[in-house]
Scaffold this active site. Sequence first.
Site, PDB file in Angstrom:
ATOM      1  N   ARG A   1       0.855  -1.204   0.000  1.00 31.17           N
ATOM      2  CA  ARG A   1       0.000   0.000   0.000  1.00 31.17           C
ATOM      3  C   ARG A   1       0.881   1.240   0.000  1.00 31.17           C
ATOM      4  O   ARG A   1       0.597   2.240  -0.648  1.00 31.17           O
ATOM      5  CB  ARG A   1      -0.941  -0.005   1.224  1.00 31.17           C
TER       6      ARG A   1
ATOM      7  N   TYR B   1     -17.676  17.755 -13.247  1.00 27.59           N
ATOM      8  CA  TYR B   1     -18.035  16.338 -13.330  1.00 27.59           C
ATOM      9  C   TYR B   1     -19.045  15.979 -12.224  1.00 27.59           C
ATOM     10  O   TYR B   1     -18.849  16.364 -11.058  1.00 27.59           O
ATOM     11  CB  TYR B   1     -16.758  15.496 -13.198  1.00 27.59           C
TER      12      TYR B   1
ATOM     13  N   ASP C   1      -8.888  19.540 -13.160  1.00 30.72           N
ATOM     14  CA  ASP C   1      -9.211  18.194 -13.623  1.00 30.72           C
ATOM     15  C   ASP C   1      -8.977  18.201 -15.134  1.00 30.72           C
ATOM     16  O   ASP C   1      -9.727  18.828 -15.884  1.00 30.72           O
ATOM     17  CB  ASP C   1     -10.665  17.873 -13.270  1.00 30.72           C
TER      18      ASP C   1
ATOM     19  N   LYS D   1     -10.170   7.166 -18.116  1.00 32.88           N
ATOM     20  CA  LYS D   1     -10.569   7.676 -19.432  1.00 32.88           C
ATOM     21  C   LYS D   1      -9.393   7.559 -20.412  1.00 32.88           C
ATOM     22  O   LYS D   1      -8.984   6.479 -20.731  1.00 32.88           O
ATOM     23  CB  LYS D   1     -11.086   9.103 -19.278  1.00 32.88           C
TER      24      LYS D   1
HETATM   25  C1  LIG Z   1     -14.757  10.023 -14.892  1.00 34.88           C
HETATM   26  C2  LIG Z   1     -14.334  11.342 -14.408  1.00 34.88           C
HETATM   27  C3  LIG Z   1     -13.962  11.543 -13.074  1.00 34.88           C
HETATM   28  C4  LIG Z   1     -14.023  10.452 -12.026  1.00 34.88           C
HETATM   29  O1  LIG Z   1     -13.138   9.431 -12.300  1.00 34.88           O
HETATM   30  P1  LIG Z   1     -13.384   7.905 -11.856  1.00 34.88           P
HETATM   31  O2  LIG Z   1     -12.142   7.235 -12.331  1.00 34.88           O
HETATM   32  O3  LIG Z   1     -14.636   7.447 -12.531  1.00 34.88           O
HETATM   33  O4  LIG Z   1     -13.544   7.910 -10.374  1.00 34.88           O
HETATM   34  C5  LIG Z   1     -13.545  12.806 -12.708  1.00 34.88           C
HETATM   35  N1  LIG Z   1     -13.514  13.830 -13.595  1.00 34.88           N
HETATM   36  C6  LIG Z   1     -13.876  13.668 -14.867  1.00 34.88           C
HETATM   37  C7  LIG Z   1     -13.824  14.832 -15.806  1.00 34.88           C
HETATM   38  C8  LIG Z   1     -14.312  12.424 -15.332  1.00 34.88           C
HETATM   39  O5  LIG Z   1     -14.685  12.280 -16.603  1.00 34.88           O
END
Ligand SMILES: *Cc1c(COP(=O)(O)O)cnc(C)c1O
Length: 392
Positions: free
Chosen positions: A43, A95, A174, A199
């Site tokens: 971890r 998001y 983000d 993504k």
């Molecule tokens: C999917 C997404 C998240 C969250 O990510 P996870 O891996 O699903 O927890 C945060 N910000 C954006 C812009 C996203 O598309």
Amino acid sequence: MENPTGAVVPPISLATTFQQAHPGQATAPEDPNSFGLGYEYSRTGNPTRGALERAIAAAEHARYSVAYSSGSAATSAVVHCLEHGSHIVCVDDVYGGTQRYFRRIVTPTMGMTIEFVDMSTSSSENSDSPLSLEFAPQTKLVWLETPTNPTLKITDISKVAAVTKKQNCLLAVDNTFCSPYFQNPLSLGADLVVHSVTKYIGGHSDVVMGVVCTNREDLYQKLRFTQNGVGAVPSPFDCFLAHRGLKTLHLRMEAAARNAHAIALFLQSHEGVQKVVYPGLSSHPQHELAKRQQHGFGAMITFYCKGGRKEAAVFLKHLRVFALAESLGAVESLAESPSLMTHASVPDEQRAKLGIDDSLIRLSIGVESCRDLIDDLRNSLVVLVESMGGLK
Ligand SMILES: *Cc1c(COP(=O)(O)O)cnc(C)c1O
């Protein structure tokens, strides 16, 4: 000790614990993937994870990156850098999961207050006016996402960074929608960059993971402490997959963005479409800002079809190449209705304010043959137009 076997791919290191030469002496502190800390427990540090973190940091032009078991866990790690009583200013169409986390977890349980603000208007074209953000002394974090989801609004990162620097407040961006290939917020003045690795970085719809990147040693230390202390760490196998995905990020982004540009032009010319939103189109209100701030326009397209909920459903149902699914950023193209799917939990009036109506369709463009994708869209649009008894 670095790579003693010469393996060109980082091994998947499954050991949960590492044998110590003396009590309290971590093993392999000289392995660069251990960041000088060595290994004792998986971890706390893991060679496969370390290799991925170093590679993502390089891709984002960051000194440091810290990986978490999801993008959402990465978001929470940033909030853990703040003190009790902090105030957070967040872009309004953030998001959905981030909004839910801020509103329903951070606000009631962590003694922080959150304010949602439209930051795209204050950074509109040719506007040299300072950003009209209201800062309280306890405002400690501005949270941006640019382009936003699903309306692809763009915020001027440098302009916001100029304000946060003066206010001694952190700026987190983000960067999921652009990926490190098309945008690097740290070089524009951000302190922290968050990615949902799920993504584009992973890129194949088979890993859930997140990462935070920074150039600041003090923030890096806090993030590592949280990574170990909260324990939301990704598995070695997931790190292996994400690392493999990262190697083709530039190829996938180029191919997907090329497809997206052609598709945006196609949609724009089709009678079944009301309006197309894509930062690469000169009709996008912040096209110039996108050109300046990003290295590419990305592969997310939002469009409003003719008609309403019924017509949008007809369109989505007849797609054959696009999969009707949430998420984004992978090799396969996806289509979805934000008002019925990803943003269904956003209150009606908030959705209306953000321009998310029932005719809005979000496309995540993949790397398939562009002709197949356009044929698929054309066929579905023909059915949509027929379902309305033709147009005019
Ligand atoms: C999917 C997404 C998240 C969250 O990510 P996870 O891996 O699903 O927890 C945060 N910000 C954006 C812009 C996203 O598309």
